[in-house]
Structures are given as C-alpha cells and as structure tokens.
Design a protein around this motif. Structure first.
Motif, PDB file in Angstrom:
ATOM      1  N   THR A 108      11.122   0.964   3.265  1.00 58.62           N
ATOM      2  CA  THR A 108      11.250   1.064   1.809  1.00 58.62           C
ATOM      3  C   THR A 108      11.501   2.480   1.324  1.00 58.62           C
ATOM      4  OG1 THR A 108       8.847   1.317   1.555  1.00 58.62           O
ATOM      5  CG2 THR A 108       9.749  -0.916   1.427  1.00 58.62           C
ATOM      6  N   ARG A 109      11.766   3.411   2.213  1.00 63.64           N
ATOM      7  CA  ARG A 109      11.893   4.818   1.833  1.00 63.64           C
ATOM      8  C   ARG A 109      12.993   5.013   0.791  1.00 63.64           C
ATOM      9  NH1 ARG A 109      11.426   8.475   6.887  1.00 63.64           N
ATOM     10  NH2 ARG A 109       9.298   7.673   6.749  1.00 63.64           N
ATOM     11  N   ALA A 145       1.253   0.219   7.297  1.00 66.06           N
ATOM     12  CA  ALA A 145       1.725   1.244   6.362  1.00 66.06           C
ATOM     13  C   ALA A 145       2.970   1.942   6.895  1.00 66.06           C
ATOM     14  CB  ALA A 145       0.613   2.259   6.104  1.00 66.06           C
ATOM     15  N   HIS A 146       2.976   2.244   8.186  1.00 72.07           N
ATOM     16  CA  HIS A 146       4.129   2.918   8.793  1.00 72.07           C
ATOM     17  C   HIS A 146       5.377   2.050   8.694  1.00 72.07           C
ATOM     18  CE1 HIS A 146       6.302   5.611  11.478  1.00 72.07           C
ATOM     19  NE2 HIS A 146       6.664   4.564  12.196  1.00 72.07           N
ATOM     20  N   ARG A 167       0.320   9.557  12.554  1.00 74.05           N
ATOM     21  CA  ARG A 167      -0.735   9.057  11.678  1.00 74.05           C
ATOM     22  C   ARG A 167      -2.090   9.284  12.335  1.00 74.05           C
ATOM     23  NH1 ARG A 167      -0.107   5.790   7.294  1.00 74.05           N
ATOM     24  NH2 ARG A 167       2.034   5.547   6.572  1.00 74.05           N
ATOM     25  N   ALA A 206      -0.359   6.262   1.384  1.00 78.61           N
ATOM     26  CA  ALA A 206       1.092   6.138   1.473  1.00 78.61           C
ATOM     27  C   ALA A 206       1.455   5.080   2.507  1.00 78.61           C
ATOM     28  CB  ALA A 206       1.704   7.489   1.850  1.00 78.61           C
ATOM     29  N   PRO A 207       2.505   4.299   2.204  1.00 76.79           N
ATOM     30  CA  PRO A 207       3.302   4.327   0.984  1.00 76.79           C
ATOM     31  C   PRO A 207       2.634   3.529  -0.140  1.00 76.79           C
ATOM     32  CG  PRO A 207       4.168   2.669   2.452  1.00 76.79           C
ATOM     33  CD  PRO A 207       3.027   3.325   3.192  1.00 76.79           C
ATOM     34  N   ASP A 247       4.052   8.062  15.449  1.00 81.16           N
ATOM     35  CA  ASP A 247       4.106   7.799  14.010  1.00 81.16           C
ATOM     36  C   ASP A 247       3.459   8.915  13.186  1.00 81.16           C
ATOM     37  OD1 ASP A 247       5.187   5.432  14.869  1.00 81.16           O
ATOM     38  OD2 ASP A 247       3.382   4.235  14.490  1.00 81.16           O
ATOM     39  N   LEU A 306      10.230  -1.523  -4.064  1.00 87.96           N
ATOM     40  CA  LEU A 306       9.609  -2.465  -3.139  1.00 87.96           C
ATOM     41  C   LEU A 306       9.982  -3.898  -3.492  1.00 87.96           C
ATOM     42  CD1 LEU A 306       7.602  -2.862  -0.775  1.00 87.96           C
ATOM     43  CD2 LEU A 306       5.798  -3.063  -2.483  1.00 87.96           C
ATOM     44  N   ASN A 319      -2.720   1.249   9.480  1.00 85.87           N
ATOM     45  CA  ASN A 319      -1.745   2.327   9.656  1.00 85.87           C
ATOM     46  C   ASN A 319      -0.444   1.844  10.283  1.00 85.87           C
ATOM     47  OD1 ASN A 319      -2.677   5.351   9.063  1.00 85.87           O
ATOM     48  ND2 ASN A 319      -4.474   4.079   9.477  1.00 85.87           N
ATOM     49  N   GLU A 354       6.645   1.838   5.120  1.00 84.79           N
ATOM     50  CA  GLU A 354       7.253   3.104   4.718  1.00 84.79           C
ATOM     51  C   GLU A 354       8.665   3.241   5.279  1.00 84.79           C
ATOM     52  OE1 GLU A 354       5.816   7.682   4.188  1.00 84.79           O
ATOM     53  OE2 GLU A 354       5.088   6.582   5.936  1.00 84.79           O
TER      54      GLU A 354
END
Length: 503
Positions: free
Chosen positions: A144-145, A137-138, A121, A93-94, A119, A149, A134, A141
């Motif tokens: 784009t929540r 990725a954070h 993670r 994810a994401p 975060d 995208l 990570n 995320e």
C-alpha cells in the motif's frame, strides 16, 4: 488458548467488548486487554488477571470510541509473568495497527530472525503474536506504499502472510481510521465467527456464545484461509486468501476448550459431547459389564454431557457426586513459608452418599497428566465406593500440542509411552476406559459433513500443518510457559467452565 473479540459499531463499544470478554473468560485467565478507536486514536488498557479485576470504572471511561477489540490470554509460550505480553499488540506503521491472536506459530523463531535481518522490524517480547503482527504490518506496508488503502490490498497482504507463517492463528486486527481485518489459518485450527446486531453492529469472536450472549445473531464462521474486512461504516468484504484451505479444526475445542452452548464450524459443542458419550458407551460395555456399574458420575464440568449420554446408553442412574468450589483463590506465600501445592480436595468435594457401598463409573472429558485423576479416584474410595471405574470421553493424550493449547511436554503426559493397563495402575482405578480416536472424530463430524478432518495431534501425533519436527516440538516445549503456586490458580478444576485432568 485465548479468546478474542472485535466490534465495529455506531455506538460506544467499551461495555460491549467487556461483556464479550466475560463470556470468553473460560478461554484465558492470565491476562486481559481492550483497545478502542476514536478519531484515528487508539485507547488501550491491558494487564494480568481476570477480566473483572483488570478493568475498573476509570479504565472503562478511558476506552473511547465506536470500534475496538479485546482478548483474554492463557499463555502457551513466552513470558507468563510479563504484562507487556498481554494483548492487544500495537505498531504505528503502516496506518496504525492493533492485533489480537488466538493460536500458536510453529515457525515464530525463524520469523523473528527474518523480521530483523530482512524486514528491519524489531520484536520486543517473546510473544509469537507480536511476530505475527509485524509480519502482517510489513506485508500491508509493501502493498500500500503511497496508495489509499483498499480491501483488496489487505487480502493480498493476508495471502502473503499465509505463505510466511506456519501454525494456528485466528486473528483480528484494527487498522486506524479504516476498520477491522480478521483472518483464520488455512486449516481453521482455531475458531472464529462473525455476527450482526439489530442496530447494524458487527462482531467477530472466538465462539458463537459471545454473539448470542450480547444480543447478536451468528451469521457464519470465518472459513479456513479466509480474510474478512469490516469498514468503520459496517460494510463487509471477504476473500479466500489461502491456496489450498481445508477445514480441520482442533478436536480439543469440542472435547474440552469451548463452552457447551457454542456452535463451531457448524457443530454444536454440546451435541458433539453427547455423541462422544454414546460412542464411549460401546467401549465401556466391552470392558466393564453394565451390571457391575451402580451409577455414572461426571467429574465437573465439561464431562457432563458425555456422562449423561453414557448413563442413558447403559441404562444406569446418572448422579452428581462431586461439587466444585468456584471460589478457590490463590495461595498466598508469606515470608519463610514454602510453596503449598493446592489439593484437588480444595476444588472438589464429594457427596458421600452417592459413593458409599457402590460401584461407580467416573467420567472425565480427558486425562492429561493423571495426577488429578488419581486424587479423584482416591476421593471416591475414601467416600466408601466399593469399585471405582474411570472413563475418558477423549482418547489417551500421548503427544504435546503445538497449536496453542497449554499441553504439557511428553514426559508429563501420563499416557506417553504407556499402555492403558500401566496408566490404570498409576491412577489406581479398577478399570480405565478410553475413547478411540476415529470414533471420537466421527462423533463430532456427524453434525457437519463439510468437515474434512481434525487436528487431533495430541491424540494421534499427526501435525496437520506438515512442518512440525521432533526438534520443533523440543524447542516449543522449551519455550512453554510454566506457572508457580504463588500466582493465581488457573488449573482446569479452578476455571468456570472446567472439568478434566489439567494437573
């Protein structure tokens, strides 16, 4: 140092990525990995070892899809013996992300704590590349929540990544079902370029030789701080994501790391090494009268261009006096036996007729620990040389590297806190000539006026990211990867594109 590649095509890419990794093998021999994507699903295989040993027919058949990425690893931090630290790295994810990274984060420890406490993670290895993945990725995320995208979302995430992480990084990240994201640190310390095939295939790689060697046209280098997104249909989007980017690549790429047939940031590596030979000639003339030199002999392999140009400038014969054994294997340890250190004499053999009764000038690309240089000088004497002079195309290596090169700690560097005369006495040559720092930089920059400088920290102690302290260096040294003699021999004289004093 590592080598990375990413491919977006309309045809299967497993063989293409494999071929690309073979062309990058000089950048890492510890581990190799490939990941491909088909129907939003990733297929991955990675393991310790050389490319030809990691991938078998059954592995290649399982790597399905028309896009993917790969990496060859030479570890500088973390656990060299863990296959879990081989790349690519994956998070679900994401979207699903897989990432390969060349470089070294100088604030990885602080980031790891930050990822856990703020975060939420989890980092499961000691690799800074997993930390980087990570962080990326954070940020993706958060941006784009609940939304589709878009390239602009990725560029905004990379801009935030630039603000959080420090150090050197060239990154390629595959986003499941969307495409390939690549970016480079704001100083462009580690290399990354982009090219295109006649069939529309897009490729990203550490060195241009990968593009040319696989039939692709080099389009350009990724700029410092820039991010590039390639959609699965081959559309390219790009944006500058750093606030104050500067083109200051690692000078050691030109001195030793890169293949001579690569072009990096507009500079031919081969031409850079020729130029370094020309400037080194001036230092030699001021130290040893050319009349005292009978022949110029390179220490294989990467010192050859500098040695050839040096010989021409001095008006002296260029001779091959050493033959490298490319097939020196590992040292097998049987029960009850102690570890046997490999000798340089297993990796190099002399052509005695080129030394007997002569005053020879040996040329190396750089001198790191000095132990290999010492043994090579003795080999020349044993072959009958009257005098043995040694010239280094690079300045004295006095400081550790924190940006992704497997450079020893300060106390292991022969030049650390020593004068040239003290180093000469340790190595045992009749004269020792080093390149000067500024002429080296000028010799390389002559091919591209857009270069704003270099990371030359292992020579001048200036860490261009501005965040490196004595304590940071001590911590990085403590985390530095060590090797053992019962593992595969990856010293510089054992590598396909190696020369120089790596041991």
């Amino acid at each position: 140092m590592c080598g990375i590649v990413g491919v977006v095509s309309q045809s299967p890419v497993n063989q293409l990525i494999y071929d690309a990794l073979l062309l990058l093998q000089h950048r890492g021999q510890d581990a190799a990995g490939i990941v491909t994507q088909q129907d939003r699903k990733f297929f991955m295989h990675k393991a310790k070892g050389m490319v030809k040993d990691v991938f078998r027919t059954r592995n290649m058949r399982s790597l399905l899809g028309n896009s993917g990425l790969g990496q060859v690893r030479y570890p500088t931090a973390g656990n060299a013996f863990s296959e879990e630290e081989a790349q690519p790295f994956y998070v679900n994810a994401p979207f699903g992300l897989v990432l390969v990274h060349n470089g070294n984060l100088t604030n990885a420890k602080a980031l790891k704590a930050e990822l856990f406490h703020h975060d939420h993670r989890h980092i499961n290895t000691e690799s800074d590349s997993e930390v980087l993945l990570n962080v990326l990725a954070h940020e993706i995320e958060l941006g784009t929540r609940g939304l589709p995208l878009q390239p602009q979302d990725l560029f905004a995430a990379v801009a935030k990544v630039h603000k959080r992480i420090k150090g050197s990084y060239a990154v390629i990240c595959h986003i499941a079902g969307h495409g390939m994201l690549a970016f480079r640190d704001p100083f462009g310390i580690r290399p990354l370029c982009m090219g295109k095939g006649a069939d529309g295939t897009r490729m990203l790689a550490s060195e241009s030789v990968v593009l040319e060697g696989t039939g692709h046209l080099l389009e350009r280098d990724i700029a410092p701080g820039e991010a590039v997104f390639i959609s699965l249909d081959g559309q390219v989007y790009s944006q500058q994501c750093a606030e104050n980017p500067k083109l200051m690549p690692c000078v050691f790429e030109y001195v030793y790391l890169a293949r001579p047939d690569s072009v990096m940031d507009g500079v031919s590596v081969y031409q850079a090494r020729l130029n370094m030979g020309a400037t080194l000639a001036k230092r030699v003339i001021s130290t040893v009268p050319p009349t005292d030199i009978d022949a110029v002999i390179p220490i294989p392999e990467s010192s050859r261009p500098s040695a050839q140009q040096l010989a021409q400038m001095l008006g002296k014969p260029y001779r091959e006096g050493f033959v490298k054994n490319r097939y020196v294997g590992r040292t097998f340890i049987m029960p009850g036996q102690s570890v046997r250190k490999k000798s340089v004499r297993q990796k190099l053999n002399v052509i005695a007729s080129e030394f007997k009764g002569r005053n020879v000038l040996l040329v190396d690309d750089s001198i790191v620990r000095g132990t290999t240089s010492k043994e090579i000088v003795q080999m020349a004497r044993d072959a009958g040389a009257r005098k043995v002079y040694l010239a280094s195309a690079a300045p004295p290596v006095r400081y550790p590297n924190v940006y992704g090169i497997d450079m020893p700690t300060s106390n292991e560097l022969v030049a650390y806190n020593r004068s040239v005369e003290e180093i000469r006495a340790i190595i045992g040559c009749d004269a020792l000539i080093y390149q000067d720092v500024e002429p080296m930089k000028q010799a390389i920059a002559a091919a591209n006026p857009k270069l704003q400088g270099f990371d030359a920290s292992c020579f001048d102690g200036v860490y261009i990211t501005g965040d490196v302290t004595v304590d940071d260096i001590a911590a990085l040294n403590a985390a530095r990867v060590g090797g053992s003699e019962d593992d595969a021999d990856t010293s510089r004289l054992a590598l396909p594109n190696a020369g120089g004093d790596g041991a």
